[in-house]
Write an enzyme that holds these catalytic residues in place. Structure first.
Site: not given
Length: 408
Positions: A354, A278, A331, A191, A334, A361, A351
């Site tokens: 969860c 990306e 997330c 990333d 989950c 990042d 999150c």
């Protein structure tokens, strides 16, 4: 595997060679502009342009004419390649007119500028490599630095004037590139960002590559050099010196950035079999005025370019995740999608599904890695802690379609 590889060397021409290089650059520019004007005029007169073959025949006549006989004093390949460049410019323009996507403008007349170049071809051993020197057509033996790295079969050489008194040659060679042995690690998610240039994860551990910000760190010196140049009278000797000093600072920034990117991309290719990144569109991202300078300084586009060609050279695989894939919002544990993370100011978040807390990042790097494996046909059921998780359900979870493009 046979690949084309360019080796850049610094040239140290003597006074006569410097004059001939500059004359060749000017002649190549003259040929390009002359035949661009001819093609435009021919189209206006008859509705048909000139072909490359017609312009090539006219170039021969042009060199024989008394008023332009000076064209025969420079490297003939430089002039011929200038015609080829014009033909390529026309083809690119007409191709993009018929196709959708980014458009290429109509060929433009070339101005006299600092960063000019010409290309010469290898034939009949007219280009040779010696100890501390390089033989080029018309120029003869030119002192060089870095020629010891050149290997393989020479195809052509591009001579470039970086700034006044600084010349380089890019020697394109056909070389045998051996595949690297199996990488010690299987897959990585990368990333890219502005604070940290890249966050790399193998699914368990994270590595933060700091952004060196070469342009921003040199901004004070650049502004001072630009102010000095603006106070000089254009065309004077002091103006030339100030312009050269400014060009040297820019060149140093480029060299440092290239060195950083080459080291990072080489280490990734050596360490991982599959690399997920990306699918960035820096041109669109630079439309954000607050981030434009930082994005340009980072060099994300060059990073991806280097990563792709090195992966192709050494038998690795690059998987580019769609720009629409919400890597930061999902997330990793989950699959819940949190739209509040669209706000770039949110650096960490918990999150609501969860309860797992994420670094923005690092979470994005994990999601990119997973998506890269899905694109490669490999399911990833390990979360950041090494534990197994079930596939995300529909709704706020991960979508089932493939968001990645493979580059082999």
């Amino acid at each position: 595997m046979i690949r084309n590889k360019a080796f850049v060397v610094r040239l140290y021409p003597n006074a006569a060679q410097t004059e001939l290089i500059n004359r060749t650059l000017g002649s190549a520019r003259f040929v390009y502009n002359h035949f661009l004007a001819r093609r435009i005029a021919a189209y206006k007169e008859s509705g048909k342009g000139l072909t490359y073959g017609q312009t090539s025949s006219e170039l021969t006549l042009l060199k024989q004419a008394e008023e332009t006989s000076w064209l025969s004093e420079v490297d003939k390949f430089a002039l011929q390649n200038s015609l080829k460049n014009l033909e390529t410019a026309y083809k690119n323009f007409f191709r993009t007119v018929k196709q959708s996507g980014k458009k290429v403008g109509f060929p433009r007349f070339r101005k006299k500028r600092t960063g000019e170049s010409y290309r010469t071809q290898f034939t009949n051993n007219n280009i040779q490599i010696g100890e501390g020197r390089l033989k080029l057509p018309k120029l003869g033996w030119v002192k060089t630095k870095g020629q010891q790295d050149i290997q393989g079969k020479i195809l052509n050489v591009t001579v470039r004037r970086i700034h006044e008194g600084h010349y380089e040659a890019s020697v394109l060679c056909e070389v045998e590139i051996p595949y690297l042995p199996a990488a010690p690690k299987f897959a990585a998610g990368v990333d890219v960002g502005i604070k940290d240039f890249a966050i790399v994860t193998d699914g368990v551990r994270f590595k933060h590559e700091q952004n060196p910000k070469y342009y921003r760190s040199t901004l004070k010196r650049l502004r001072k050099a630009q102010q000095t140049l603006s106070r000089r009278k254009k065309g004077s000797a002091r103006y030339g010196k100030a312009k050269t000093k400014l060009a040297r600072i820019h060149k140093r920034i480029v060299n440092k950035r290239q060195d950083f990117l080459h080291k990072l991309t080489t280490s990734l290719v050596r360490e991982y079999e599959i690399i997920g990144t990306e699918h960035l569109k820096p041109d669109n991202m630079r439309k954000n005025r607050r981030l434009a300078l930082s994005i340009s300084d980072a060099g994300w586009g060059e990073f991806i370019r280097q990563l792709e060609y090195k992966a192709a050279w050494y038998g690795r695989l690059v998987s580019k995740v769609s720009p629409y894939f919400p890597s930061s919002q999902l997330c990793h544990d989950c699959g819940f999608k949190n739209p509040e993370v669209k706000n770039l100011a949110v650096r960490t978040w918990t999150c609501p599904n969860c309860g797992e807390t994420h670094d923005r990042d690092e979470n994005a790097a994990l999601n990119i890695r997973r998506e890269a494996l899905v694109a490669a046909g490999i399911s990833d059921t390990l979360n950041a802690h090494g534990g197994y998780v079930r596939p995300a359900s529909a709704g706020n979870g991960l979508r089932s379609e493939n968001h990645a493009t493979l580059v082999v």
